[in-house]
Design a protein around this motif. Structure first.
Motif, PDB file in Angstrom:
ATOM      1  N   ARG A   1       0.847  -1.186   0.000  1.00 11.39           N
ATOM      2  CA  ARG A   1       0.000   0.000   0.000  1.00 11.39           C
ATOM      3  C   ARG A   1       0.886   1.240   0.000  1.00 11.39           C
ATOM      4  NH1 ARG A   1      -2.314   4.054   2.647  1.00 11.39           N
ATOM      5  NH2 ARG A   1      -4.505   4.501   2.243  1.00 11.39           N
ATOM      6  N   PRO A   2       0.797   2.050  -1.074  1.00 12.56           N
ATOM      7  CA  PRO A   2       1.676   3.219  -1.168  1.00 12.56           C
ATOM      8  C   PRO A   2       1.399   4.226  -0.057  1.00 12.56           C
ATOM      9  CG  PRO A   2       0.359   2.944  -3.184  1.00 12.56           C
ATOM     10  CD  PRO A   2      -0.121   1.952  -2.201  1.00 12.56           C
ATOM     11  N   ARG A   3       2.453   4.830   0.429  1.00  9.31           N
ATOM     12  CA  ARG A   3       2.324   5.859   1.456  1.00  9.31           C
ATOM     13  C   ARG A   3       3.009   7.146   1.006  1.00  9.31           C
ATOM     14  NH1 ARG A   3       4.064   1.348   3.656  1.00  9.31           N
ATOM     15  NH2 ARG A   3       6.170   2.154   3.838  1.00  9.31           N
ATOM     16  N   THR A   4       4.199   7.040   0.461  1.00  9.70           N
ATOM     17  CA  THR A   4       4.949   8.227   0.066  1.00  9.70           C
ATOM     18  C   THR A   4       4.680   8.576  -1.397  1.00  9.70           C
ATOM     19  OG1 THR A   4       6.871   6.967  -0.689  1.00  9.70           O
ATOM     20  CG2 THR A   4       6.779   7.551   1.652  1.00  9.70           C
ATOM     21  N   LEU A   5       5.121   9.755  -1.786  1.00 15.48           N
ATOM     22  CA  LEU A   5       4.968  10.196  -3.166  1.00 15.48           C
ATOM     23  C   LEU A   5       5.652   9.218  -4.116  1.00 15.48           C
ATOM     24  CD1 LEU A   5       4.165  12.218  -5.327  1.00 15.48           C
ATOM     25  CD2 LEU A   5       6.129  13.625  -4.675  1.00 15.48           C
ATOM     26  N   ARG A   6       6.854   8.797  -3.770  1.00 18.76           N
ATOM     27  CA  ARG A   6       7.598   7.859  -4.610  1.00 18.76           C
ATOM     28  C   ARG A   6       6.848   6.541  -4.765  1.00 18.76           C
ATOM     29  NH1 ARG A   6      11.472   3.932  -3.092  1.00 18.76           N
ATOM     30  NH2 ARG A   6      12.810   3.271  -4.824  1.00 18.76           N
ATOM     31  N   GLU A   7       6.304   6.036  -3.669  1.00 20.63           N
ATOM     32  CA  GLU A   7       5.593   4.759  -3.728  1.00 20.63           C
ATOM     33  C   GLU A   7       4.330   4.853  -4.576  1.00 20.63           C
ATOM     34  OE1 GLU A   7       5.031   3.716   0.346  1.00 20.63           O
ATOM     35  OE2 GLU A   7       7.108   3.050   0.624  1.00 20.63           O
ATOM     36  N   HIS A   8       3.624   5.969  -4.492  1.00 21.10           N
ATOM     37  CA  HIS A   8       2.439   6.150  -5.330  1.00 21.10           C
ATOM     38  C   HIS A   8       2.829   6.197  -6.807  1.00 21.10           C
ATOM     39  CE1 HIS A   8      -0.991   6.670  -2.617  1.00 21.10           C
ATOM     40  NE2 HIS A   8      -0.164   7.274  -1.775  1.00 21.10           N
ATOM     41  N   ARG A   9       3.935   6.873  -7.104  1.00 20.50           N
ATOM     42  CA  ARG A   9       4.392   6.934  -8.497  1.00 20.50           C
ATOM     43  C   ARG A   9       4.760   5.548  -9.006  1.00 20.50           C
ATOM     44  NH1 ARG A   9       9.235   6.739 -10.459  1.00 20.50           N
ATOM     45  NH2 ARG A   9      10.361   7.331  -8.554  1.00 20.50           N
ATOM     46  N   LEU A  10       5.500   4.803  -8.206  1.00 22.52           N
ATOM     47  CA  LEU A  10       5.921   3.462  -8.609  1.00 22.52           C
ATOM     48  C   LEU A  10       4.720   2.542  -8.790  1.00 22.52           C
ATOM     49  CD1 LEU A  10       9.035   3.018  -6.310  1.00 22.52           C
ATOM     50  CD2 LEU A  10       9.042   3.270  -8.797  1.00 22.52           C
ATOM     51  N   ALA A  11       3.720   2.689  -7.918  1.00 15.84           N
ATOM     52  CA  ALA A  11       2.526   1.853  -8.022  1.00 15.84           C
ATOM     53  C   ALA A  11       1.798   2.094  -9.335  1.00 15.84           C
ATOM     54  CB  ALA A  11       1.597   2.115  -6.837  1.00 15.84           C
ATOM     55  N   ARG A  12       1.943   3.291  -9.882  1.00 20.33           N
ATOM     56  CA  ARG A  12       1.309   3.630 -11.159  1.00 20.33           C
ATOM     57  C   ARG A  12       2.215   3.324 -12.348  1.00 20.33           C
ATOM     58  NH1 ARG A  12      -4.227   5.122 -11.574  1.00 20.33           N
ATOM     59  NH2 ARG A  12      -4.847   5.262  -9.386  1.00 20.33           N
ATOM     60  N   GLY A  13       3.431   2.867 -12.054  1.00 22.46           N
ATOM     61  CA  GLY A  13       4.352   2.534 -13.131  1.00 22.46           C
ATOM     62  C   GLY A  13       4.841   3.739 -13.915  1.00 22.46           C
ATOM     63  N   LEU A  14       4.971   4.870 -13.244  1.00 20.32           N
ATOM     64  CA  LEU A  14       5.386   6.110 -13.904  1.00 20.32           C
ATOM     65  C   LEU A  14       6.829   6.447 -13.570  1.00 20.32           C
ATOM     66  CD1 LEU A  14       2.203   8.253 -13.131  1.00 20.32           C
ATOM     67  CD2 LEU A  14       2.809   7.260 -15.345  1.00 20.32           C
ATOM     68  N   ALA A  15       7.514   7.040 -14.536  1.00 20.43           N
ATOM     69  CA  ALA A  15       8.871   7.533 -14.309  1.00 20.43           C
ATOM     70  C   ALA A  15       8.790   8.930 -13.709  1.00 20.43           C
ATOM     71  CB  ALA A  15       9.632   7.574 -15.636  1.00 20.43           C
ATOM     72  N   PRO A  16       9.836   9.364 -12.992  1.00 19.92           N
ATOM     73  CA  PRO A  16       9.825  10.718 -12.435  1.00 19.92           C
ATOM     74  C   PRO A  16       9.577  11.783 -13.499  1.00 19.92           C
ATOM     75  CG  PRO A  16      11.655   9.466 -11.536  1.00 19.92           C
ATOM     76  CD  PRO A  16      11.059   8.624 -12.627  1.00 19.92           C
ATOM     77  N   GLU A  17      10.126  11.547 -14.705  1.00 21.91           N
ATOM     78  CA  GLU A  17       9.931  12.509 -15.797  1.00 21.91           C
ATOM     79  C   GLU A  17       8.461  12.663 -16.153  1.00 21.91           C
ATOM     80  OE1 GLU A  17      13.994  10.649 -16.140  1.00 21.91           O
ATOM     81  OE2 GLU A  17      11.935   9.944 -15.800  1.00 21.91           O
ATOM     82  N   ASP A  18       7.716  11.552 -16.093  1.00 20.61           N
ATOM     83  CA  ASP A  18       6.286  11.599 -16.418  1.00 20.61           C
ATOM     84  C   ASP A  18       5.533  12.498 -15.449  1.00 20.61           C
ATOM     85  OD1 ASP A  18       6.738   9.695 -18.438  1.00 20.61           O
ATOM     86  OD2 ASP A  18       6.393   8.021 -17.061  1.00 20.61           O
ATOM     87  N   VAL A  19       5.834  12.329 -14.163  1.00 20.84           N
ATOM     88  CA  VAL A  19       5.120  13.108 -13.152  1.00 20.84           C
ATOM     89  C   VAL A  19       5.513  14.573 -13.224  1.00 20.84           C
ATOM     90  CG1 VAL A  19       4.677  13.363 -10.678  1.00 20.84           C
ATOM     91  CG2 VAL A  19       4.981  11.080 -11.660  1.00 20.84           C
ATOM     92  N   ALA A  20       6.812  14.835 -13.329  1.00 18.63           N
ATOM     93  CA  ALA A  20       7.286  16.212 -13.388  1.00 18.63           C
ATOM     94  C   ALA A  20       6.659  16.963 -14.554  1.00 18.63           C
ATOM     95  CB  ALA A  20       8.811  16.236 -13.492  1.00 18.63           C
TER      96      ALA A  20
END
Length: 213
Positions: free
Chosen positions: A56-75
């Motif tokens: 269960r994601p808790r941090t920003l990084r974990e939520h991003r990883l759970a969605r299979g997104l790269a940092p570049e995608d979110v930024a």
């Protein structure tokens, strides 16, 4: 698969020559956490998605990883420079604007409680709630609305309910025959879990206002 097999797969198949069985054991025990490239490689070796390893994601990084997104995608999606976003993710200190926060919630599918947690507002929320339930001063609805963007009438009702719940526990503790060191445990537990009680009460009152549907 033993730790040595996992480490071998990460070294050979994903180009991470420094990974040893000790790394894998430390990740399993929660002593350390794998980085972005390590988590991706670990998921590949175990034939699963990074999100499945996170739980269960808790941090920003974990939520991003759970969605299979790269940092570049979110930024890019929220309108931040990549380095600025990475700093926020690494330090768990979100500093985006309201518009960027809304874009983040939409992209990552964040519920309002998750958004409040990810953007670092849990501590402020807990502080406001504890002050509201332990005193008889006017409920800080305006301040609370800045932390949690909900209808102010709903927030007022939630604060009133939490105030009643807390003082009901206080009265029970005072009236308990013999008192004892454990007489205030229920009150302390209530305050320790005040944010959890807040969201539960929000859900309860919202459901009641919508007719229970």
């Amino acid at each position: 698969m033993g730790p040595e097999h996992v480490a071998y797969g990460m070294r050979v198949s994903y180009g991470l020559p420094y990974v040893t069985p000790d790394h894998v054991i430390a990740w399993e025990r929660g002593i350390t956490s794998p980085g972005n490239s390590e988590l991706t490689a670990l998921a590949g070796v175990l034939w699963c998605s990074p999100g499945e390893l996170v739980g269960r994601p808790r941090t920003l990084r974990e939520h991003r990883l759970a969605r299979g997104l790269a940092p570049e995608d979110v930024a890019r999606a929220v309108g931040l420079e990549l380095l600025a976003y990475l700093r926020m993710e690494e330090t768990d200190a979100w500093r985006g604007t309201d518009r960027q926060s809304a874009a983040l919630a939409d992209l990552l599918g964040l519920s309002l409680p998750d958004l409040v947690t990810v953007t670092g507002r849990d501590r402020k929320l807990a502080e406001l709630l504890r002050n509201a339930v332990t005193t008889r001063r006017q409920a800080p609805v305006r301040s609370l609305a800045k932390v949690v963007p909900l209808d102010r009438r709903l927030l007022a009702g939630v604060l009133q309910q939490l105030h009643q719940d807390y003082h009901g526990r206080m009265a029970a503790a005072v009236g308990r025959r013999g008192g004892g060191s454990g007489s205030g445990d229920a009150c302390r537990d209530f305050l320790d879990r005040i944010v959890e009680h807040f969201w539960t009460t929000v859900t309860t009152l919202t459901t009641a206002r919508n007719g229970g549907g």
